[in-house]
Structure formats: C-alpha cells, structure tokens
Design an enzyme around this catalytic site. Structure first.
Site, PDB file in Angstrom:
ATOM      1  N   GLU A 183       0.829  -1.206   0.000  1.00 26.07           N
ATOM      2  CA  GLU A 183       0.000   0.000   0.000  1.00 26.07           C
ATOM      3  C   GLU A 183       0.861   1.254   0.000  1.00 26.07           C
ATOM      4  O   GLU A 183       2.032   1.220   0.416  1.00 26.07           O
ATOM      5  CB  GLU A 183      -0.896   0.022   1.249  1.00 26.07           C
ATOM      6  CG  GLU A 183      -1.965  -1.030   1.278  1.00 26.07           C
ATOM      7  CD  GLU A 183      -2.806  -0.948   2.529  1.00 26.07           C
ATOM      8  OE1 GLU A 183      -3.922  -1.477   2.503  1.00 26.07           O
ATOM      9  OE2 GLU A 183      -2.361  -0.359   3.534  1.00 26.07           O
ATOM     10  N   ARG A 242     -11.920  -8.860  17.385  1.00 28.10           N
ATOM     11  CA  ARG A 242     -11.714  -9.229  18.790  1.00 28.10           C
ATOM     12  C   ARG A 242     -11.716  -7.954  19.619  1.00 28.10           C
ATOM     13  O   ARG A 242     -11.793  -6.853  19.088  1.00 28.10           O
ATOM     14  CB  ARG A 242     -10.371  -9.943  18.957  1.00 28.10           C
ATOM     15  CG  ARG A 242      -9.197  -9.147  18.396  1.00 28.10           C
ATOM     16  CD  ARG A 242      -7.866  -9.815  18.636  1.00 28.10           C
ATOM     17  NE  ARG A 242      -6.789  -9.242  17.866  1.00 28.10           N
ATOM     18  CZ  ARG A 242      -6.142  -8.111  18.165  1.00 28.10           C
ATOM     19  NH1 ARG A 242      -6.483  -7.419  19.231  1.00 28.10           N
ATOM     20  NH2 ARG A 242      -5.154  -7.690  17.406  1.00 28.10           N
TER      21      ARG A 242
END
Length: 667
Positions: free
Chosen positions: A200, A292
């Site tokens: 990226e 999570r």
C-alpha cells in the site's frame, strides 16, 4: 447466560476477563502453560487447567487442549482474549462443534476479515474508502515490485493474514524493496503461518484512528466512538487515547458510520475494531478490522462508562446490546500507555528476567492499572513482554496528560529494564502536549525521546549509597541477633572504631559507564560523604518495602531503594536511577560487546544468516536476524572485518550472550 467461563489466554487480559466474569456471578477457569503455573490469572480463577509446555504452539495455541479443558471442568463458554486463538476461525468452529459458546464473532466474520487483501476487497464493495495499493492473490516478487513502483514510494508491505505490527515493513525505494519484502514474508510466516503480503501507499503524516464497534444477534450495531493510536513503534501502538484529539464531529460520525457498515457487511457479532488512517485533509482510509477486543479498549470504557467485557459476555449469551447509538455519550478524556519490559537505549530490545520490584500508583477514579504480573514474576522469552497497561482519565485532555505524567512518576520497575522513562518523555513532549500526532511521532522526535544517558544527580548518588549502608547495617543487626554474642562490637557495620573515626568509600557505576566514588566517614551525627560536588551529611531509615526516609544536608528526602542482584535501583522524584556497586576485590566481567564479537542480546531463534562465511563487511552491516518476543531483530557487524564462521544455523535456539559468529576485525 452461561454459568462457567473458560478464559483461553494469559496476562492482563485474562485477569481482566476473570474479574469481570466473577463480578457478574460466573465461575471462571484459567488455562496455563508451564511458564505460567504461578501466574496471577491462575490465582484469580476458580479453577485452572494446564495446557502444556511454555512455547505458545504447545499450550495457548492448542485448540484441542482448550476444548478438552472445557469438557473436563464443565465450562460452557470460551473467552479468547486477544492474540493467540482470538481471531482463529477454525477455533471458533471447533467451539461450536463442541457445543461451546465462543465469546467473539462468527467464524465467517473472522474469515472475512482474516486476510487483509480479501477484507479490503470486501470493504471496497461495501463503499468503505481504501488506501491505494495492491491486494491481489498473485505473490510473484517481480509483480509485487512492479506494483510498488505503480503505487509510488514509500510503500508499506503488510502481512495479509497479520496484525499487531507483525510482518509490516516500509520500503522507501526500489533498492530497499527486495530485502524488506523478504523480511515481511519471514515474519508473517513465523507469526501467522502465511507469508502472503499486500502493498500500500505509505501516507506521509497520517493519524491512526480506530472505531470501536459492537453488534448483537438481534440486528443492532453501534460504534462507541474512536481512539487515536498514532504514537507507534514498529507499527505497534505505544500510546492510545479517546476521544481522538482535534477530531471534527462530522468526521467522527462518518468514520463511525463507515465502521458500522463494515461490521454489518460481514454479519458481525460482538466487539470489534475497525482501523482507519486519517490524513491531514480529513480523508480516511480503511486499514483492517480486528475481530476481537483490543489491547486499548480501556480508554473507550473510561470515556463511555461501559464495561466492554461485560458487553461481550452478555451479547455472547444472546442478550441485546445494553445501549443503542443515541444512548451513548462521550465523557472526558482517557489515555493509555503500554508498559513494556524493554530497553529503549538499546533499540527497544525486549528484556527477560524477574520483576524484583513492581509498584504502581494507587488506583482510583482517575488511574487504572491492568496487569497480569506481580513482583517476583518472570518475564520470559515465550510471550509478549508487556508488564501492564497504565490508563488515566480526567475531564479534558490537558488534565488527563497531567494525570498520566503523575501516574508514570509513581510507577516503579526493578529487576529488568522497562520503558517508563521513554513513556514519560512522550508525555512531557511539547508535540504531545499540543496533540500534534501522527504515526511517525516517535521517529520525528527520537532525539528528544531518547536523549543520551545523563549522569544521575549527586543527590541520587548519595541517597543510593546511604540506602546501601542502611541495608548493610540491617543485615548486620539481623545476623548479630542470631549469634552467640549479639553485642559484639566487631559485628557492627556502622563504622565503629575504638578511639578513632572510621573511613570507607562507596563506588557506584551507572549503566552508561560513569563511576562515582563517595568517600565516607562514620560519625555520631550520621554518614558523612565527600563527593565530586562537595560534602554531604545523611542519615535515615530503610523499611522492609524499600522505602528510604532520609535527612540529607538538613532536608527531608523520601525515595524507594531496591537491591536487585548486583544492581541498586533508586526511585526518586519520579525518576529511576540504576547503579552497580563496584567491589574493590571483584573481578571485572568480560566485555561481551567488545569489537570483534557479535553476541545475542537476548534468548531467541536464528532465522536468517545474511552474510556468507568468509565475506568482508563494513561496520553496521546486517549479519544475523534473530527472532525473539515475536519480533525480528537484525544484528549488525560491530566493526569492519570478516565473518569467519557462523556458530549457529537457521532454526537454532540461542541463549543470551552467546557469540553468534566468528568475526575478525579489520586491522
């Protein structure tokens, strides 16, 4: 609601979950490895089950052993904490097959976000903005290099299956790309068993802002505002705060809505975090979703007044979210710092050893400490070296920063090095005070945050020596009381001499090498010290807990004095001073860092040999890559010369201090 919960994790998160579950009236089961048999989370739980040897792959990563522990104890639910199996879709499936409640999202949601490339493609279809990059399946190295050129340097190479900064490398130009790609792939393979990467654009000065989302099984999904996690090192967060400073309310709302859209796109349930890069122009880009609970969740709890672990347990049992979006409110400002066993002066090398002394500031409405260790516990090579999370809250950011500085000043660690001074330097830095934050904050201000070692002030030197003398006097008294003649003057340690004054000297050496000789005269009014800066008179008392209450040159002084092996540690006025007592008859230890030797700075595994035997290298050239504490550490040539022999091969486990290569320094 289930009645018994097994916590499939360790450390501070296991302790946190156990405390919340017990407050809710649930029975708790801890699991542990051989390294954690005496750990705090084991002591807190109602029951505990051994999983296996210390390495995580043989204990905490054994899904079969955890499910068997549930069956053996009658636990109906499993909370995975974070790390280990928390984002393992196969484990979530295994729990379902065993008729256990997995306190987390569905396995399908974990899979959807488990691969960064696949997740970005999914988010693009959901209309969530992405950083320009390559997220494809083709992992041919030449293709990846071409894509990096197309994107434009610098680029970020990131493990597709990863998180927590593992397998993340920056290449500033095409000449760096091959080496950084190889390193990212090695780290990704070691950490996640998957060496796929994505590439990226590396934004110039972005902020790392993440949104806490929560969804239930009734179709409700909310965002609990944002956290700024911009201050990072090696892509791992160091400081987190909520709400993000200088956050435009309109951007907050758009980011929150984008995060909810991301969660709903994958049928999410439970706690999750959607992470964004926020650019200077207000544009933001999806990075990843952590399926999570996050390490930094306490700051969200403090500014919303909600217990996110309790929310997790309620949602997992089928209940609705406790609050909906229009019922959530922000209140005040919270900041969290991660206290690690590491040595910032040596490239943040993780430290192993025993916590001889550990003291935190008193907990209360403004200060919270989440920890999984106590004084006397060990920090081992097998797990993350976090000691604690220190979290503060106040009505606004300025007040919270003041709380943070005070809390750090009251934090004491002895037995191994910790990053307290580094965190204090961040908390006091003008750019931090001004909330001038971005992901390269530490890199930009490194000279201020990691200044050259300064000699301890003479006041600290004298108080350290005074503590040593009082400690010796206490030992002598205790020994005398057990002897046949407790009043024997020859057993005294207060310098008593018949018809004369006693003279002595205490020599202290600092880690940086500075040596201080304090000449000492014992007199009735106290200990008289002659130091480089002048004459000092001191006396006092040393309590069993290390509290030193002294009078020095007529002024009262209070410090904490700790003897940790051969080291003396003095905590004074919020600063930590470390000394070694130089004994006149002691033999100097060999200098393992001398030119011509390249030694292991910590226990670890050799994962790459970068130089062939017989090759000539310049000083500072990379020679060996060591993996320890879940991270790669590149060890460099101590001087110009020739690598004559590799004493260890790839895959070998090595102890701290061993010579890794034969090295012949250039003449």
């Amino acid at each position: 609601m289930f009645q018994k919960l097994l916590v499939a994790n360790r450390g501070e998160i296991a302790c946190r979950v156990i405390r919340t579950a017990r407050r809710m009236g649930l029975k708790t089961v801890a699991v542990y490895s051989d390294a954690d048999a005496g750990a705090l989370h084991v002591a807190l739980a109602d029951e505990a089950v051994r999983l296996g040897p210390a390495p995580a792959r043989d204990s905490y990563l054994r899904a079969d052993a955890i499910i068997q522990a549930c069956k053996a104890t009658g636990a109906e639910a499993v909370h995975p904490g974070y790390g280990f199996l928390s984002e393992n879709a196969a484990f979530a499936d295994a729990c379902a097959q065993a008729c256990l409640t997995f306190v987390g999202p569905p396995a399908s949601a974990i899979r959807a976000m488990g691969g960064k490339s696949e997740a970005k493609a999914l988010m693009e279809r959901a209309g969530v903005p992405l950083v320009p990059g390559y997220h494809g399946e083709d992992q041919d190295e030449s293709l990846l290099a071409r894509e990096a050129t197309r994107i434009g340097y610098p680029v970020l190479i990131k493990a597709s299956a990863g998180g927590g900064g593992k397998g993340m490398k920056v290449a500033t130009g095409p000449e760096e790309f091959p080496a950084q790609l190889a390193s990212a792939k090695r780290e990704a393979k070691a950490s996640f068993g998957d060496d796929r990467v994505l590439v990226e654009r590396y934004l110039a000065r972005p902020r790392h802002v993440e949104i806490q989302v929560f969804a239930d099984t009734h179709g409700n999904c909310v965002y609990l505002f944002e956290r700024d996690c911009s201050i990072q090192r090696r892509h791992q967060k160091v400081v987190e705060e909520a709400p993000a400073p200088r956050m435009d309310p309109a951007i907050r709302q758009r980011m929150g809505q984008a995060a909810v859209a991301a969660a709903q796109a994958i049928g999410y349930v439970g706690a999750g975090t959607v992470e964004f890069l926020l650019d200077t122009d207000g544009s933001f880009f999806f990075m990843e979703m952590n399926t999570r609970l996050q390490v930094e969740h306490p700051v969200t709890e403090l500014v919303t007044g909600q217990d996110l672990v309790e929310w997790q347990l309620r949602v997992a049992s089928g209940q609705r979210l406790p609050l909906l979006q229009d019922e959530l409110r922000l209140n005040g400002h919270a900041i969290e710092v991660r206290l690690y066993a590491e040595d910032p002066a040596k490239g943040f090398l993780p430290q192993t050893g025993t916590l001889r002394h550990l003291r935190f500031p008193p907990a209360g409405p403004h200060v919270r400490v989440d920890t999984g260790v106590r004084a006397g516990d060990a920090i081992s090579i097998h797990y993350d070296p976090m000691i604690a999370k220190l979290i503060v809250w106040d009505e606004d950011r300025d007040a919270a920063v003041r709380r943070l500085r005070g809390a750090l000043g009251g934090t004491q660690v002895a037995g191994l090095n910790a990053n307290v001074a580094f965190l204090s330097a961040i908390a006091a830095h003008p750019a931090f005070l001004a909330a001038d934050l971005d992901t390269r904050f530490i890199e930009r201000h490194e000279a201020d945050l990691l200044p050259p070692a300064q000699e301890a002030p003479e006041r600290a030197q004298v108080l350290a020596a005074l503590g040593l003398l009082l400690h010796r006097a206490g030992e002598a008294r205790a020994k005398a009381l057990t002897s046949a003649d407790p009043w024997n003057p020859w057993g005294r340690s207060d310098g008593w001499r018949l018809n004369d004054e006693a003279h002595d000297a205490v020599t202290l050496r600092e880690p940086g090498g500075a040596e201080h000789v304090l000449k000492l005269t014992y007199r009735r009014d106290g200990y008289h010290f002659d130091a480089r800066g002048g004459h000092h008179v001191g006396n006092g008392k040393l309590a069993d807990d290390g509290t030193l209450t002294a009078t020095l040159d007529g002024f009262a002084a209070t410090a904490t004095w700790v003897k940790s092996g051969p080291e003396l540690v003095l905590f004074l006025d919020g600063a930590t001073h470390r000394f070694q007592v130089v004994e006149p008859l002691a033999t100097a230890a060999a200098d393992t860092g001398a030119a011509g030797k390249l030694t292991a700075p910590m226990p670890g595994k050799v994962i790459a040999l970068l130089v062939a035997e017989g090759a000539a290298v310049e000083k500072g050239a990379p020679v060996v890559v060591l993996e320890a504490m879940k991270m790669e550490h590149t060890l460099k040539a101590p001087a110009a010369g020739t690598v004559t022999k590799h004493r260890y091969q790839v895959g070998d486990q090595v102890p701290e201090g061993v010579e890794l290569v034969g090295f012949e320094a250039a003449p």
